[in-house]
Design a protein around this motif. Structure first.
Motif, PDB file in Angstrom:
ATOM      1  N   ARG A 226       1.332  -1.582   0.085  1.00 20.86           N
ATOM      2  CA  ARG A 226      -0.484   0.101   0.325  1.00 20.86           C
ATOM      3  C   ARG A 226       0.613   1.116   0.145  1.00 20.86           C
ATOM      4  O   ARG A 226       0.296   2.128  -0.542  1.00 20.86           O
ATOM      5  N   VAL A 227       2.096   0.869   0.554  1.00 24.04           N
ATOM      6  CA  VAL A 227       2.634   2.291   0.546  1.00 24.04           C
ATOM      7  C   VAL A 227       3.623   2.718  -0.389  1.00 24.04           C
ATOM      8  O   VAL A 227       4.199   3.596  -0.764  1.00 24.04           O
ATOM      9  N   ASN A 228       4.290   1.937  -1.095  1.00 21.21           N
ATOM     10  CA  ASN A 228       4.520   1.514  -2.534  1.00 21.21           C
ATOM     11  C   ASN A 228       4.140   2.091  -3.552  1.00 21.21           C
ATOM     12  O   ASN A 228       4.564   2.437  -4.329  1.00 21.21           O
ATOM     13  N   TYR A 229       3.019   1.202  -3.302  1.00 20.48           N
ATOM     14  CA  TYR A 229       2.340   1.202  -4.774  1.00 20.48           C
ATOM     15  C   TYR A 229       0.826   1.536  -4.887  1.00 20.48           C
ATOM     16  O   TYR A 229       0.317   1.406  -5.539  1.00 20.48           O
ATOM     17  N   GLY A 230       0.331   2.275  -3.642  1.00 16.20           N
ATOM     18  CA  GLY A 230      -0.829   2.090  -3.236  1.00 16.20           C
ATOM     19  C   GLY A 230      -1.873   1.687  -4.169  1.00 16.20           C
ATOM     20  O   GLY A 230      -3.378   1.744  -3.639  1.00 16.20           O
ATOM     21  N   LEU A 377       2.670   3.299   7.783  1.00 17.26           N
ATOM     22  CA  LEU A 377       1.915   2.126   7.515  1.00 17.26           C
ATOM     23  C   LEU A 377       0.311   1.317   7.662  1.00 17.26           C
ATOM     24  O   LEU A 377       0.073   2.072   8.853  1.00 17.26           O
ATOM     25  N   THR A 378      -0.185   1.379   6.168  1.00 14.22           N
ATOM     26  CA  THR A 378      -1.714   0.983   7.068  1.00 14.22           C
ATOM     27  C   THR A 378      -1.576  -0.755   6.589  1.00 14.22           C
ATOM     28  O   THR A 378      -1.625  -0.364   5.536  1.00 14.22           O
ATOM     29  N   ALA A 385      -8.628   5.616   5.135  1.00 14.44           N
ATOM     30  CA  ALA A 385      -9.036   6.715   4.149  1.00 14.44           C
ATOM     31  C   ALA A 385      -7.207   6.543   3.968  1.00 14.44           C
ATOM     32  O   ALA A 385      -7.254   7.200   2.434  1.00 14.44           O
ATOM     33  N   ILE A 386      -6.419   6.097   4.083  1.00  7.27           N
ATOM     34  CA  ILE A 386      -4.854   6.773   3.712  1.00  7.27           C
ATOM     35  C   ILE A 386      -4.428   5.364   3.095  1.00  7.27           C
ATOM     36  O   ILE A 386      -4.542   4.395   3.860  1.00  7.27           O
ATOM     37  N   ASN A 387      -3.884   5.469   2.366  1.00 10.16           N
ATOM     38  CA  ASN A 387      -2.635   4.384   2.679  1.00 10.16           C
ATOM     39  C   ASN A 387      -1.108   4.366   3.144  1.00 10.16           C
ATOM     40  O   ASN A 387      -0.535   3.394   3.653  1.00 10.16           O
ATOM     41  N   SER A 388      -0.571   6.010   3.695  1.00 14.02           N
ATOM     42  CA  SER A 388       0.441   6.043   4.239  1.00 14.02           C
ATOM     43  C   SER A 388       0.763   7.380   4.689  1.00 14.02           C
ATOM     44  O   SER A 388      -0.180   8.283   4.064  1.00 14.02           O
ATOM     45  N   LEU A 389       1.520   7.882   6.144  1.00 12.16           N
ATOM     46  CA  LEU A 389       1.663   8.849   5.931  1.00 12.16           C
ATOM     47  C   LEU A 389       3.347   8.674   6.808  1.00 12.16           C
ATOM     48  O   LEU A 389       3.011   7.783   7.780  1.00 12.16           O
ATOM     49  N   GLY A 390       3.555   9.661   6.755  1.00 13.65           N
ATOM     50  CA  GLY A 390       4.556  10.188   6.577  1.00 13.65           C
ATOM     51  C   GLY A 390       6.005  11.566   7.111  1.00 13.65           C
ATOM     52  O   GLY A 390       5.054  12.098   6.358  1.00 13.65           O
ATOM     53  N   SER A 416      -2.784   8.569  -0.042  1.00 10.43           N
ATOM     54  CA  SER A 416      -4.311   8.370  -0.374  1.00 10.43           C
ATOM     55  C   SER A 416      -4.933   7.806  -1.281  1.00 10.43           C
ATOM     56  O   SER A 416      -4.693   8.165  -3.024  1.00 10.43           O
ATOM     57  N   PRO A 417      -5.943   7.059  -2.018  1.00  9.81           N
ATOM     58  CA  PRO A 417      -6.378   6.657  -3.687  1.00  9.81           C
ATOM     59  C   PRO A 417      -7.044   7.740  -3.891  1.00  9.81           C
ATOM     60  O   PRO A 417      -7.247   8.002  -4.972  1.00  9.81           O
TER      61      PRO A 417
END
Length: 513
Positions: A226-230, A377-378, A385-390, A416-417
């Motif tokens: 999810r963080v690398n390719y959503g 990461l999620t 609602a998000i794929n990652s937060l950094g 996020s998507p």
């Protein structure tokens, strides 16, 4: 990392020491049998693929050829930075693997240092709470993972290393001048039928087949994809393995921003940058000095000065020929070349926020002053609602810089998507002074089974780099495709096909030894 002795009796280190990394050596030895070099080469796109192609084309064809690189936007493509406050921050491709030999070669050749490394901590968020938070202590993390997943994490690293060992074969092939006409042939040279099998099954299927538990896949693997390719663990197994390699230790970035590699390659290749958008390409037949006819490519483009066109012997397309990414019209080709190939690019929205994180959004009771997690990461859950937060560090780390805790205002990057609503931003941040939103069609939507990818060879002397993205999208994959295209162009121009679509390097090496 295990060595590749099963593939060749010469290790990569030995090859580098022998000097065969330098492609000019092969060209010098064979120069007597070559035809006249091309006069003009066009490269369409100045991202990492296009600028690497210009660099490798210069090495293959020498100083006399004129290389034009067309780019309507900023050099770097999907490698980009943004200035927030006093510093610049990475918005595009962020990390490079320690075994990415082309990227390592580029910065050494260009004299660009790697960015100063700072320790980081990771956590996993399920939309309601943190289900895992990394400790400052290695043994604490190890025993937590061991308690929850057994030896799954160690087995995952071993599985990824076994794939990387095969992946590394492409460097030996390219060092000896081998090239491939399709993505499938290139993958087969790397990993045989095993890599093609990975392309035709999901990462989830591949890992279940290797004995990994569904809980481990859901809790650990999905956050990484999810963080690398959503995307979920239902991406193809090959791109999934590339994604897992992106979670390895020793990852690095370029001081001042990864886009510096692109500007450096462009300068080093002595190419001319033409700030224009290519609108169409057609074939033109012209009489030659020898009395016969030759075919040239007419590249039509629009820049600030209006419309223009130029003729080229060779054209390299280094921009995706897909809906929403490019509208180049190919006219007069038989068989016809489509302006858009099938398949869709996946949208990921990057939101840069300069603000103060609301740690209670993450379901933690930890005080913000003690919350030092930098990468969140999620899991693939409906409530997220998000794929990652950094938490981002500047592209250049000052000597006095220390990464602030969550109680301070800092720069956060949210993947996020879809664009985040005002309500979602207010839930995630207590306050923020600036916010910028960039929708990226950053990489393909990876949906196995694998359909036939676009070819590397679009026409007699026209090549397409971005076909490789349908196997996996990464800076190093683009660099590998660029080297492959330069070798293809070189061999086909000089009518030397003995190193195209051949997998006999191992046999040749054994014979020479």
């Amino acid at each position: 990392m295990p060595t590749m002795m099963s593939f060749s009796t010469l290790s990569l280190r030995a090859l580098l020491l022998l000097g065969v990394w330098h492609p000019g050596r092969r060209s010098f030895i064979l120069a007597a049998s070559f035809q006249e070099p091309p006069k003009n080469i066009a490269v369409v796109g100045a991202g990492i693929g296009g600028t690497a192609a210009a660099y490798f084309l210069r090495q293959e064809f020498g100083p006399a050829v004129k290389i034009d690189v067309f780019e309507p936007d900023a050099v770097g493509g999907r490698l980009a930075t943004v200035k927030i406050g006093e510093h610049e921050y990475e918005t595009g491709g962020a990390v490079i693997h320690p075994l990415n030999l082309h990227m390592k070669h580029f910065i050494e050749k260009l004299g660009i240092p790697p960015r100063k490394d700072l320790p980081s901590k990771m956590a996993i968020f399920d939309g309601k709470e943190l289900v895992f938070e990394e400790s400052d202590w290695f043994f604490v993390n190890f025993f937590r993972m061991l308690w929850r997943y057994g030896f799954g994490f160690l087995r995952m690293q071993m599985w990824v290393e076994s794939i990387l060992d095969k992946f590394m074969r492409i460097y030996q092939y390219q060092q000896f001048g081998y090239s491939f006409s399709t993505v499938e042939r290139l993958l087969h040279a790397m990993g045989g039928d095993g890599f093609l099998t990975l392309m035709n099954q999901t990462l989830e299927e591949a890992m279940i087949g290797e004995g990994f538990s569904q809980v481990f896949i859901n809790d650990v693997i999905a956050p990484i994809t999810r963080v690398n390719y959503g995307q979920s663990v239902r991406v193809n197994g090959f791109v999934g393995a590339v994604s897992l390699a992106g979670a390895d230790s020793g990852l690095w970035a370029v001081d001042g921003g990864n886009k510096r590699v692109c500007t450096g390659l462009l300068y080093n290749s002595k190419s001319e940058l033409i700030p224009a958008r290519v609108t169409s390409i057609s074939v033109k037949v012209r009489p030659s000095k020898k009395g016969n006819t030759i075919s040239l490519y007419e590249v039509n483009y629009v820049g600030e000065s209006g419309s223009a066109h130029s003729l080229y012997d060779i054209v390299v397309i280094a921009t995706p020929l897909h809906q929403g990414k490019s509208d180049i019209v190919f006219s007069g080709f038989s068989p016809p070349i489509p302006s858009h190939y099938s398949g869709l690019y996946h949208q990921t929205v990057t939101t840069m926020v300069h603000g103060k994180l609301n740690v209670s959004y993450l379901g933690t009771s930890e005080p913000a002053s003690e919350f030092t997690v930098s990468d969140i990461l999620t899991t693939d859950s409906k409530g997220c609602a998000i794929n990652s937060l950094g938490s981002l560090d500047p592209v250049h780390i000052p000597d006095s810089y220390k990464r602030p805790s969550a109680s301070h205002t800092t720069v956060w990057k949210v993947f996020s998507p879809r664009p985040l609503s005002q309500e979602q931003l207010q839930q995630m941040f207590l306050s923020y002074s600036s916010m910028s939103e960039t929708p990226w069609l950053a990489y393909p939507a990876y949906r196995p089974p694998h359909r036939k990818t676009p070819p590397f060879i679009l026409h007699d002397r026209m090549y397409y780099l971005n076909a490789v993205e349908w196997a996996a999208s990464a800076m190093e994959m683009s660099a590998i495709a660029a080297r492959n295209a330069a070798l293809l162009a070189h061999h086909r121009w000089h009518e030397q096909v003995g190193k195209i679509d051949q997998e006999d390097l191992h046999t040749r090496l054994r014979g020479e030894l």
